[in-house]
Each structure stands twice: as C-alpha cells, then as structure tokens.
Design a protein around this motif. Structure first.
Motif: not given
Length: 503
Positions: A355, A359, A364, A367
């Motif tokens: 990450g 991404t 969101v 990790e």
C-alpha cells in the motif's frame, strides 16, 4: 517440424518456454494443478485486500525487457512499472535503520555517513559488480549448462579467482561497519545460499540491487504473470487449470510419450516440466529417473519460508514498501537454515507493505502486509509453530517501528513448508529451489534435458540457471532453444495426430 508439446506447471519458466515454443509454430498446452496460473507467483484476495503469495521483488528489469523484446514487445505493453524510491529500508534496532535510495549517489552518501571512507570502497565494489553483471546476466546465464566449457571465456578466465573466493569474505575485507556488511550480503540471499558459500563472482547481485534498483509492477508481481499469460496466448498457447499430472509415460523406444492428466492419457511429441524437478522424476518409472533420492538429499537447497498475509485496519507507519528486519543475528539464523536445520530462536524477517506504492492493494485507510521468515526446508510445520513465530515478529515490528498493531489486525493467513509441498510438490517444501553454490552452478545443476528419456525436458529453479524470477525467464528461453534445436535436427511424424485426447 511443428510439434505437439505438453508443459507441466505454469510458473515463470513454463510461461516463458510456452511463449517461445508456440511462437515457433508448435502446438503448446500448459497444465496447471492449481486453479490459477503462475505457480508460486499466485495471488491471494480477501476482503478487498490483494497479496502476492510468492515473489514480491522486481529486480533485473533488463531481463524482463529482453524477454518481451524477443516477441517485438515491451513490458509496458502488458504491465506498468514504477521504480521504488526509496528502494527499501533495513532495521537493526529501535530508531536504528538505514534506507537504501533509488540511485547510487545517495547510496554512496549513506555509506559514507555510516563508515568514513566506505563510499570509495563501495564505488570500486559496484564497478566490479557491474562488470560481473555484464558477463553473467548478459551472457553466461543464457547458456544451457551442457558443458563446463560454456563457462570458459576470456572474461571469466580473467576473473577465475572470483569463482573460488566468497562474497562474505570480500565484503568484510572492504567494510567494517556490521550494518553495511549485512546490507551488502543481503542480495545474494536471493541465490539461496549463505554469503560465505556464494562465489565472489556473484557480486553481480549487488549491482542488480544498487545499480539497477528495485521496481514495482502496478497491481503486484501477479500482473507480470498476467502479462506473460496474455503474451503466450497471443502466440497460441492453451492453458488448462485444475489439471493434476500423475504420470509421464515412456514408450518402448525410450521416448516421453504421454502425460496422465486427471486420469486421462494425453500424448505429445515433447514433454516439458516446469514443476519441481524431484517431483517430476517421481512421475516416471524408477528406471527412467536420472537422480535417486541420495542425490537430492546431498544437494544444498535454498530456504523454505513461513509467510503471513495480514490485513491491517490502519496504515502501518515507519516502514517502506520493502522493509528488512535485521535486528537479530544474521549468522546465527543462517546456521539454523543451512548447518543445523531448525526453527531459529530469533529470526530475521522481511515485510512488504504494498500500500505504500499501490493504493489499490487494499481498502482505503487499511494496509496489506506480507511477512516472510526464511526457514530450513524439511523442518516440522505445525499451526502452533506458525502462531508462535507470528507473535515473535509482530512484537518486534511493534517495538522497532514504535506503534501498536495487534489490535488492528483484521485477519491473517499463513503459508509454510507443508503448503509448499501440497500446492507445488516442492521437495522438502523449499521455496526457492536449489542454491547457487559453486558446486551447483551451470552444468553442475540438474540438466534441462533428460539423459534417460528422449523428448523429456525440464525448466525452472532446480535446473539452469538457478533460483529467482529473472533466472526463471531465462530457463524457459534456454529449454525452448534446446527443444527447437532437437525438432529442427530430427523431424518426424507427430504421434499425437492419432492419440490426442481433449479435456
């Protein structure tokens, strides 16, 4: 002649060989025992997280470029690359770490800060390493290991002493700072042997590290698999998954004749195995095997691994995409792998946090962490041991990076010795193949072509040129070249016109 070729396994070497052989007009089919392609380079997806289950380092970009150029293509036609900046970091203790930059000048500066005068030594060392790289990776590794004479060139004769020295001794002569020594010894671990058992000539791995840098293919290493599969399909390769091969049949005349896939005989002119070499030979009747169990037991194997794939509920701080944890004794851990095989008391370990670069690898604010502990192959593997060692590394990760992480773990999956055996038929559960020691180099490795069965070939990390993803691509090219040479030399009527069975 155009031949019918059956390939066992779909790792990098098999994918490369399949593309080359199909590109020459052969009828090529790849059979993979698992439900996805890529061999050890599979992908794990869970709860919106994506992990590379196998290789996570993209080194030697020139080897990938050379592969795609053979088909008039470029890597960017199939996946997008980003050079990591920084390349990686190495922890030696709390608030004690060194970050390796993406360029030589900054690396020289870091060395000088840690050991005055070392930047000059490093420049000389890297210059020699580049020279070795140009000889090895641009020339020697593209030779099929059929004869010791392949290694004899004016360039290798000039470097003869480097084949009998070792990396560890060379580095320790030039550098006194223990941390710098460990960083310089790290790259040869990709060759699967202790630095003290790795010939000096293999310093070319240091040029691969510092000189060429560390790269990341968007969406992970599996995007390279997907790119190679797409290229192979463009050449006409067919793929069959969930295809377990239980036998290689040999004709009365000593030719590889068929493979048994999910109970059905599938005939071929050529059989190529990219599966574990030892396992492949167990698919043959004993009289057709080149190497007995005693041969394999005497060989030096690269480590196995305990891997964890962990979903965190928050970003992990104070780490880079690639982070090494060398806060325990390097030499002691190596002894526990190679000399006195056992679970290490305080293991070194590696972590990847994709990450930091990508991404899309997780939801969101989360990790994805991949952790790897190198282990001796063939040792005991139990759920209790896995849990014990996860506790060791998560405790150290928290202490070294000064953050609380346990309560943020959403899930963890593990993969270890037993899984390497089950999923990949890996000898003793090794993760990286046969170590590249002096006595296991080039023609001294198991051969690409069977000496006992005609039309049976091998590729991958237990044969030439050795372990690692770039060598796997090269292995596929080498074996495809040997097969094409044989087909051109001995044209014959295809057997499979009479016996082909579709599945």
């Amino acid at each position: 002649m155009n031949a019918t070729i059956k390939i066992i396994g779909s790792g990098f070497s098999s994918l490369a060989a399949a593309a080359y052989l199909a590109g020459e007009g052969n009828d090529v089919t790849v059979y993979e025992k698992n439900d996805t392609l890529g061999g050890r380079a599979r992908q794990l997806k869970k709860d919106g997280f994506t992990f590379d289950m196998g290789p996570t380092w993209y080194w030697m970009p020139d080897v990938f470029e050379r592969f795609f150029e053979d088909f008039g293509k470029k890597p960017r036609d199939y996946y997008q690359l980003e050079k990591l900046s920084p390349a990686y970091s190495v922890y030696f203790g709390k608030e004690d770490y060194i970050t390796i930059a993406d360029n030589l000048e900054d690396i020289y500066r870091v060395f000088e800060e840690n050991e005055p005068g070392s930047s000059t030594e490093l420049k000389n060392f890297i210059s020699e390493a580049k020279s070795n790289y140009d000889i090895a990776i641009k020339d020697l590794v593209y030779r099929p290991g059929l004869s010791p004479l392949e290694l004899v060139t004016p360039q290798t004769i000039a470097k003869l002493g480097q084949f009998f020295g070792n990396i560890s001794k060379d580095i320790r002569k030039k550098f006194k700072n223990k941390r710098l020594v460990q960083i310089l010894e790290f790259p040869v671990l990709f060759l699967g042997a202790k630095p003290s058992d790795t010939p000096s000539f293999y310093s070319f791995m240091n040029y691969a590290d510092f000189g060429l840098g560390t790269w990341y293919p968007k969406n992970g290493m599996y995007s390279v698999v997907e790119g190679m599969v797409k290229l192979a399909k463009e050449q006409g390769v067919k793929f069959v998954t969930n295809a377990s091969v239980s036998k290689i049949g040999v004709s009365e005349t000593g030719c590889a004749e068929y493979i048994t896939v999910n109970g059905e005989k599938l005939y071929a002119d050529i059989i190529l195995s990219g599966a574990d070499y030892h396992h492949t030979e167990t698919l043959l009747d004993k009289k057709f095997r080149q190497y007995d169990e005693g041969y394999w037991q005497k060989k030096v194997f690269a480590p196995s691994s305990l891997l964890f794939y962990v979903g965190f509920d928050k970003p992990v701080e104070n780490v880079e995409h690639h982070t090494l944890f060398f806060d325990s004794d390097f030499d002691t851990h190596a002894i526990d792998i190679y000399d006195n095989p056992k679970w290490p008391d305080e293991p070194l370990f590696y972590a990847s946090f994709s990450g930091k670069t990508d991404t899309d690898a997780m939801p969101v604010g989360k990790e994805a962490g991949t952790f790897l502990i190198p282990l001796a192959p063939g040792i005991e593997d139990t759920p209790e041991l896995r849990e014990k060692y996860f506790e060791k590394i998560i405790t150290r990760l928290e202490n070294l990076t000064q953050q609380k992480l346990r309560d943020s773990i959403l899930f963890k999956e593990s993969f270890c010795v037993n899984d390497f055996v089950k999923d990949y038929n890996s000898y003793k559960g090794n993760a990286y193949g046969l170590a590249n020691t002096l006595m296991q180099t080039a023609f001294l490795r198991p051969g690409l072509k069977s000496k006992k069965v005609k039309n049976l070939f091998f590729t991958g990390q237990l044969t030439v040129p050795g372990p690692g993803v770039p060598p796997a691509l090269i292995s596929g090219k080498l074996v495809a070249g040997l097969i094409e040479k044989q087909l051109d030399k001995e044209p014959k009527k295809s057997l499979t016109k009479h016996y082909e069975i579709n599945i």
